[in-house]
Write a protein that holds these residues in place. Structure first.
Motif, PDB file in Angstrom:
ATOM      1  N   VAL A   1       0.807  -1.224   0.000  1.00 30.76           N
ATOM      2  CA  VAL A   1       0.000   0.000   0.000  1.00 30.76           C
ATOM      3  C   VAL A   1       0.845   1.282   0.000  1.00 30.76           C
ATOM      4  O   VAL A   1       0.687   2.124  -0.881  1.00 30.76           O
ATOM      5  N   SER A   2       1.738   1.446   0.979  1.00 33.02           N
ATOM      6  CA  SER A   2       2.464   2.714   1.101  1.00 33.02           C
ATOM      7  C   SER A   2       3.871   2.473   1.633  1.00 33.02           C
ATOM      8  O   SER A   2       4.100   1.551   2.412  1.00 33.02           O
ATOM      9  N   ARG A   3       4.767   3.334   1.224  1.00 32.00           N
ATOM     10  CA  ARG A   3       6.143   3.248   1.746  1.00 32.00           C
ATOM     11  C   ARG A   3       6.188   3.560   3.238  1.00 32.00           C
ATOM     12  O   ARG A   3       7.175   3.263   3.902  1.00 32.00           O
ATOM     13  N   ASP A   4       5.138   4.197   3.761  1.00 30.66           N
ATOM     14  CA  ASP A   4       5.095   4.520   5.180  1.00 30.66           C
ATOM     15  C   ASP A   4       4.180   3.576   5.947  1.00 30.66           C
ATOM     16  O   ASP A   4       3.638   3.939   6.990  1.00 30.66           O
ATOM     17  N   GLY A   5       3.978   2.385   5.447  1.00 32.50           N
ATOM     18  CA  GLY A   5       3.051   1.448   6.073  1.00 32.50           C
ATOM     19  C   GLY A   5       3.731   0.487   7.042  1.00 32.50           C
ATOM     20  O   GLY A   5       4.824   0.745   7.549  1.00 32.50           O
ATOM     21  N   PHE A   6       3.049  -0.646   7.247  1.00 31.22           N
ATOM     22  CA  PHE A   6       3.500  -1.636   8.233  1.00 31.22           C
ATOM     23  C   PHE A   6       4.900  -2.157   7.928  1.00 31.22           C
ATOM     24  O   PHE A   6       5.660  -2.492   8.842  1.00 31.22           O
ATOM     25  N   CYS A   7       5.241  -2.239   6.651  1.00 26.47           N
ATOM     26  CA  CYS A   7       6.498  -2.906   6.296  1.00 26.47           C
ATOM     27  C   CYS A   7       7.691  -2.051   6.722  1.00 26.47           C
ATOM     28  O   CYS A   7       8.697  -2.566   7.224  1.00 26.47           O
ATOM     29  N   ASP A   8       7.543  -0.774   6.531  1.00 26.10           N
ATOM     30  CA  ASP A   8       8.584   0.151   6.985  1.00 26.10           C
ATOM     31  C   ASP A   8       8.716   0.088   8.504  1.00 26.10           C
ATOM     32  O   ASP A   8       9.842   0.062   9.048  1.00 26.10           O
ATOM     33  N   ALA A   9       7.564   0.023   9.184  1.00 26.59           N
ATOM     34  CA  ALA A   9       7.583  -0.041  10.658  1.00 26.59           C
ATOM     35  C   ALA A   9       8.288  -1.310  11.137  1.00 26.59           C
ATOM     36  O   ALA A   9       9.087  -1.284  12.081  1.00 26.59           O
ATOM     37  N   GLY A  10       8.027  -2.424  10.466  1.00 28.03           N
ATOM     38  CA  GLY A  10       8.672  -3.685  10.837  1.00 28.03           C
ATOM     39  C   GLY A  10      10.175  -3.645  10.614  1.00 28.03           C
ATOM     40  O   GLY A  10      10.969  -4.105  11.448  1.00 28.03           O
ATOM     41  N   THR A  11      10.565  -3.059   9.486  1.00 26.02           N
ATOM     42  CA  THR A  11      11.981  -2.984   9.162  1.00 26.02           C
ATOM     43  C   THR A  11      12.726  -2.131  10.185  1.00 26.02           C
ATOM     44  O   THR A  11      13.839  -2.471  10.592  1.00 26.02           O
TER      45      THR A  11
END
Lengths: 343, 343
Positions: free
Chosen positions: B239-249
């Motif tokens: 969805v977004s570069r500022d989503g869950f995946c960034d938070a996990g990383t």
């Protein structure tokens, strides 16, 4: 009963939901810093002037084409000078061509020839305006190129461009150029014509060329393809599936069914195709048209090499011969031809 | 003076204009009809639930990860049954792995092993939830696969995942598996880990593997890459570069510089890499991350094969093993490994 109905309704709702279109909010796209300054300039340029014009006849298109050709033709001497390439006009079996020769034809390319089909939605880039791609592959790949200045509306309509390409190809075969030593390339309409020429050659039982290059091909002019939607108003060259390019194709097609594989080659049978290199960009309106051809080729067991360039819109790689990405496109393409053409 | 000033101002205006961001209006994306019904269903699904959650600690992520793992683990028996694959838990030099074996290991794969690194932003897909890709390459390619169930927060942080992968790799080398008979593969964080393992191996002077597969890799977690913008709210998985995946990383990285090539391998030196196959989709938020790696590999003279699938968001090809496109991804990947691995 009520529980069953609720369950059913919930199922229907879920499955309807599952196929719903996706609402994407308005956004502002910055120019990425992951490309060269030259490509940044191309990406940061405003949407193409008059991207939504809709000329309805060949005569109307000729006016647009002549006007559009001017800057490219004016810049050609500098391009030829920078890249040390010579161009000579010829007529081959009635078809106008430019023989494009680099200062140094590489030794392994001595007996090889490339046929170039220019782009421009079948109505644009007449005469020398169709030459930049031919000049760049000549220079960066060290090849002799026959660039076909095919007939366009109002001079002629479908399948004139295709016929002119086939005529030049047959002439090379008559001149005893080995079939495998011939490559064909083109971008946009030229990328579609390249694929259509191979489809036509299968029908005519011509021997296959050694390799082809199809750059961001107009492989599906029926407007099917997901990036027609996702990259609408993102690609600053084509801009929209309902823009000038569609209008030009309509005039050239002259009533021919758009799903005819000679107009939309993605619907053709690609079995037996020669090795094919495909080029596109992440902002390209025709990225789907490109990757769908790539998959079809692979499914048919054909060697097919896909290259997608960061941030680039439709055929940006033809616009600045000083960009490192442009050199990369044509160096990769040259290597691909070298790997697969006969000697 | 005034004329000079006007000229200068006009020049500034032009060059500012040339670098302006592009305003893209809101749009509604229909589900394309150029893909299979299975992939239509994936594309038509709503945006991922909780795509914008921002857990801040390993402990918080563990709750999310355990919950998210449930449906995948529940569906695993059916996947294994459909594809005739067996899974066995092991510990190798202290690292948890699953040995994934198809009913038929192809004869040419008898002495070959693949190492699989799962995806999930370095925090998701624990235990069997990380297995679908390993199962699919085992089945469609006929390979034995060692799927690494690497340590994740809160158990451990950067570079734990990488270290666990390297440990399994070294163990295979100790077991006298020929280096060239080893392949490494992964998607998303797993695609980045695959690249990072090769970078690390160069540092450690381990012999190179025969080939690797990096699917839509998180190759640049600094958020550079044009499709982070163009495919924002288009990719229904990330969805977004500022989503869950960034938070996990962020949680996994634990303060490590995001530009470290072991976290953002696109910044690594890819000279000497083994042949690499890359996979992405036209709606993939990480399409730029994928094509930028492809170009870097080519620039380094590495054999690199790019495949982009029509309409697919991030790692859609892991979601439905019955989709013909999924079979195509893993069949192509299997052929690539077969072409380049030793025997």
């Amino acid at each position: 009963m009520r529980a069953a109905l609720t369950a059913l309704l919930s199922l229907v709702a879920t499955s309807a939901l599952a196929q719903q279109p996706l609402d994407v909010p308005a956004k502002q796209l910055p120019v990425p810093n992951t490309v060269s300054p030259q490509v940044q300039k191309l990406i940061g340029a405003p949407l193409r002037n008059n991207w939504n014009i809709q000329p309805k006849t060949g005569e109307e298109w000729k006016v647009v084409a002549d006007q559009g050709a001017e800057p490219t033709i004016k810049n050609l001497p500098k391009l030829l000078d920078d890249l040390k390439v010579k161009v000579e006009k010829q007529t081959i079996d009635g078809v106008r061509v430019f023989v494009v020769t680099p200062e140094k034809i590489l030794p392994q390319n001595k007996n090889r020839v490339l046929i170039h089909m220019h782009g421009g939605c079948y109505v644009l880039n007449p005469r020398e305006a169709g030459l930049p791609e031919a000049v760049m592959i000549a220079a960066f790949g060290g090849f002799k190129v026959m660039a076909v200045d095919y007939r366009m509306p109002p001079e002629a309509y479908f399948p004139a461009a295709l016929d002119d390409g086939i005529t030049v190809w047959k002439a090379l075969l008559k001149q005893k150029v080995k079939p495998k030593n011939i490559g064909i390339l083109g971008t946009s309409a030229g990328g579609a014509l390249t694929l259509a020429m191979v489809l036509k050659a299968k029908e005519l039982k011509l021997p296959m060329p050694g390799a082809i290059s199809s750059g961001t091909p107009m492989s599906d002019v029926t407007k099917a393809g997901d990036t027609f939607q996702t990259n609408e108003m993102v690609d600053n060259v084509l801009v929209s599936r309902d823009g000038f390019c569609d209008a030009g194709t309509k005039v050239y097609a002259n009533g021919r069914d758009f799903k005819d594989p000679l107009l939309s080659p993605v619907y053709g049978d690609m079995g037996g195709f020669p090795p094919t290199i495909l080029t596109s960009g992440t902002r390209d309106l025709l990225l789907s048209n490109t990757v769908r051809v790539h998959r079809k080729l692979r499914q048919a067991g054909v060697i097919a090499d896909l290259n997608v360039y960061e941030g680039q819109s439709h055929a940006h790689y033809l616009r600045d011969h000083t960009a490192p990405e442009t050199k990369e496109v044509f160096t990769d393409m040259g290597k691909f031809f070298d790997r697969h053409l006969g000697k």
